[in-house]
Scaffold this active site. Structure first.
Site, PDB file in Angstrom:
ATOM      1  N   GLY A 126       9.377  -5.896   9.129  1.00 55.44           N
ATOM      2  CA  GLY A 126      10.234  -5.718   7.947  1.00 55.44           C
ATOM      3  C   GLY A 126       9.865  -4.564   7.031  1.00 55.44           C
ATOM      4  O   GLY A 126      10.409  -4.452   5.924  1.00 55.44           O
ATOM      5  N   THR A 163       3.482  -5.899  10.291  1.00 55.42           N
ATOM      6  CA  THR A 163       4.363  -4.882   9.708  1.00 55.42           C
ATOM      7  C   THR A 163       5.843  -5.240   9.888  1.00 55.42           C
ATOM      8  O   THR A 163       6.697  -4.371   9.788  1.00 55.42           O
ATOM      9  CB  THR A 163       4.098  -3.515  10.374  1.00 55.42           C
ATOM     10  OG1 THR A 163       4.241  -3.671  11.796  1.00 55.42           O
ATOM     11  CG2 THR A 163       2.709  -2.986  10.075  1.00 55.42           C
ATOM     12  N   GLY A 202      10.661  -1.436   7.176  1.00 55.91           N
ATOM     13  CA  GLY A 202      11.799  -0.551   6.898  1.00 55.91           C
ATOM     14  C   GLY A 202      12.724  -1.134   5.836  1.00 55.91           C
ATOM     15  O   GLY A 202      13.136  -0.444   4.896  1.00 55.91           O
ATOM     16  N   LYS A 204      11.434   8.497   8.009  1.00 49.61           N
ATOM     17  CA  LYS A 204      10.205   7.697   7.952  1.00 49.61           C
ATOM     18  C   LYS A 204       9.321   7.983   9.157  1.00 49.61           C
ATOM     19  O   LYS A 204       9.764   7.878  10.290  1.00 49.61           O
ATOM     20  CB  LYS A 204      10.555   6.198   7.928  1.00 49.61           C
ATOM     21  CG  LYS A 204      11.305   5.768   6.688  1.00 49.61           C
ATOM     22  CD  LYS A 204      11.726   4.315   6.772  1.00 49.61           C
ATOM     23  CE  LYS A 204      12.767   4.086   7.832  1.00 49.61           C
ATOM     24  NZ  LYS A 204      13.331   2.711   7.792  1.00 49.61           N
TER      25      LYS A 204
HETATM   26  N1  LIG Z   1       0.597   1.417   9.698  1.00 45.73           N
HETATM   27  C1  LIG Z   1       1.166   1.903   8.584  1.00 45.73           C
HETATM   28  N2  LIG Z   1       0.384   2.287   7.534  1.00 45.73           N
HETATM   29  C2  LIG Z   1       0.936   2.772   6.407  1.00 45.73           C
HETATM   30  N3  LIG Z   1       2.258   2.910   6.231  1.00 45.73           N
HETATM   31  C3  LIG Z   1       3.076   2.561   7.242  1.00 45.73           C
HETATM   32  C4  LIG Z   1       2.593   2.019   8.460  1.00 45.73           C
HETATM   33  N4  LIG Z   1       3.657   1.725   9.271  1.00 45.73           N
HETATM   34  C5  LIG Z   1       4.761   2.050   8.568  1.00 45.73           C
HETATM   35  N5  LIG Z   1       4.433   2.574   7.359  1.00 45.73           N
HETATM   36  C6  LIG Z   1       5.352   3.001   6.306  1.00 45.73           C
HETATM   37  O1  LIG Z   1       6.287   1.953   6.095  1.00 45.73           O
HETATM   38  C7  LIG Z   1       7.559   2.480   5.738  1.00 45.73           C
HETATM   39  C8  LIG Z   1       8.593   1.989   6.737  1.00 45.73           C
HETATM   40  O2  LIG Z   1       8.508   2.827   7.873  1.00 45.73           O
HETATM   41  P1  LIG Z   1       8.755   2.417   9.383  1.00 45.73           P
HETATM   42  O3  LIG Z   1       8.755   3.693  10.150  1.00 45.73           O
HETATM   43  O4  LIG Z   1       7.784   1.348   9.774  1.00 45.73           O
HETATM   44  O5  LIG Z   1      10.187   1.802   9.263  1.00 45.73           O
HETATM   45  P2  LIG Z   1      11.036   1.045  10.328  1.00 45.73           P
HETATM   46  O6  LIG Z   1      10.623   1.463  11.706  1.00 45.73           O
HETATM   47  O7  LIG Z   1      12.457   1.239   9.942  1.00 45.73           O
HETATM   48  O8  LIG Z   1      10.619  -0.444  10.082  1.00 45.73           O
HETATM   49  P3  LIG Z   1      10.988  -1.755  10.928  1.00 45.73           P
HETATM   50  O9  LIG Z   1       9.787  -1.960  11.823  1.00 45.73           O
HETATM   51  O10 LIG Z   1      11.117  -2.784   9.869  1.00 45.73           O
HETATM   52  O11 LIG Z   1      12.272  -1.465  11.670  1.00 45.73           O
HETATM   53  C9  LIG Z   1       7.379   4.001   5.725  1.00 45.73           C
HETATM   54  O12 LIG Z   1       7.037   4.393   4.413  1.00 45.73           O
HETATM   55  C10 LIG Z   1       6.214   4.202   6.679  1.00 45.73           C
HETATM   56  O13 LIG Z   1       5.539   5.433   6.488  1.00 45.73           O
HETATM   57  C1  LIG Z   2      18.176  -9.087  10.082  1.00 44.84           C
HETATM   58  C2  LIG Z   2      17.269  -7.955  10.389  1.00 44.84           C
HETATM   59  N1  LIG Z   2      17.490  -6.771   9.791  1.00 44.84           N
HETATM   60  C3  LIG Z   2      16.673  -5.725  10.049  1.00 44.84           C
HETATM   61  C4  LIG Z   2      15.603  -5.854  10.925  1.00 44.84           C
HETATM   62  C5  LIG Z   2      14.714  -4.651  11.235  1.00 44.84           C
HETATM   63  O1  LIG Z   2      13.440  -4.827  10.815  1.00 44.84           O
HETATM   64  C6  LIG Z   2      15.398  -7.122  11.515  1.00 44.84           C
HETATM   65  N2  LIG Z   2      14.362  -7.333  12.376  1.00 44.84           N
HETATM   66  N3  LIG Z   2      16.239  -8.141  11.225  1.00 44.84           N
END
Ligand SMILES: Nc1ncnc2c1ncn2[C@@H]1O[C@H](COP(=O)(O)OP(=O)(O)OP(=O)(O)O)[C@@H](O)[C@H]1O
Ligand SMILES: Cc1ncc(CO)c(N)n1
Length: 272
Positions: free
Chosen positions: A210, A208, A212, A176
């Site tokens: 959640g 944003t 992931g 991602k």
């Molecule tokens: N600002 C944005 N605009 C469009 N798409 C985004 C944006 N930020 C994240 N995404 C998309 O959201 C999805 C999750 O990606 P991200 O890299 O944010 O995951 P993550 O870091 O695991 O999330 P979390 O913050 O929940 O841990 C991917 O498809 C990513 O490309």
């Molecule tokens: C419980 C839980 N799982 C995953 C994430 C990652 O977004 C979070 N903040 N909290």
């Protein structure tokens, strides 16, 4: 099973935007039945994680067995797995019950930096769970930790990293690129043969929390409905992009995405 069913093995997020709560909302929105095995309770909100406790691996085992031995599922989706014992439990039961598809989201830390998987848990995830995974969805910081390398800064570096991650055993790697600083939010898919880029316009949105968990559960939901992994990933990208585009300004910090946005907006709110 009369309807497509996903078992989410993940932590509870009291603020409702990530973890188990995001998984249930996403599955429900996509027409899929969600069962759960809770691994940890977190006290968190839009400003960060205040405290959390993991559950005993034996209680996680009982939850998973209760679901698999009775209801059965098409897909297991994993999120926060806390430690090596819980990772081992998931891998053992997925094998025993011959679960068709596993989506592994390697939740290692919250956005605000709280560690949610131990160092030993990370090693066991690589040894025992990744070889069983249908789809593996690390973000860039997680990839850097798993490969013990600096964070990728370009799509070319993401390609090289995806090849290395694929060697750990998952059928499809989706690296991602939400954290990549460029105009598009590019997620790089690699199935051992070819690369495929999931692209959407990078949205200038604050809320944003959640993303992931939401993306990985949407993949799990589509797999449960019978989609091939790459088709499931395309639909999930449209779903999460719509959810981000309608992020909800709750709380003082990073609010949740809108899990109902895709239903309201359809593809127009999603991928371009
Ligand atoms: N600002 C944005 N605009 C469009 N798409 C985004 C944006 N930020 C994240 N995404 C998309 O959201 C999805 C999750 O990606 P991200 O890299 O944010 O995951 P993550 O870091 O695991 O999330 P979390 O913050 O929940 O841990 C991917 O498809 C990513 O490309
Ligand atoms: C419980 C839980 N799982 C995953 C994430 C990652 O977004 C979070 N903040 N909290």
């Amino acid at each position: 099973m009369p309807i497509p069913t996903v078992l989410s093995v993940a932590g509870s997020d009291s603020s409702g935007g990530a973890g188990i709560q995001a998984d249930i909302k996403t599955c429900q929105e996509l027409g899929v039945y969600a069962a759960t095995a809770i691994t940890a309770i977190t006290a968190q909100n839009t400003t960060g994680v205040q405290s959390w406790q993991g559950l005993d691996a034996s209680l996680v085992r009982d939850q998973i067995e209760a679901v698999l031995s009775d209801i059965g599922v098409h897909v297991i989706k994993t999120g926060m797995l806390v430690n090596a014992d819980i990772v081992t439990t998931v891998a053992e039961l997925a094998n025993t019950y011959r679960v068709a598809n596993i989506v592994v989201d390697p939740v290692m830390a919250s956005t605000s930096g709280t560690a949610l998987l131990s160092a030993e848990g990370q090693q066991v995830l690589v040894q025992k769970l990744l070889p069983l995974a249908t789809v593996f969805t690390p973000n860039l910081p997680e990839t850097a930790m798993l490969l013990n390398k600096p964070e990728c800064k370009t799509v070319a570096e993401m390609k090289a990293a995806a090849v290395q991650l694929h060697k750990m055993g998952p059928k499809l790697v989706i690296l991602k690129g939400g954290h990549l600083r460029q105009g598009e939010a590019i997620d790089l898919c690699y199935d051992g043969q070819a690369f495929f880029e999931l692209k959407a316009k990078r949205l200038d949105r604050k809320h944003t929390h959640g993303t992931g968990c939401t993306f990985a559960s949407a993949i799990a939901a589509e797999l449960a409905k019978g989609a091939k992994p790459i088709e499931a990933a395309k639909k999930a990208k449209a779903y999460v992009t719509a959810a981000i585009s309608e992020g909800i300004p709750l709380g003082a910090g990073i609010g949740p995405t809108d899990h109902a946005a895709y239903r309201r907006l359809g593809q127009e709110g999603g991928c371009n």
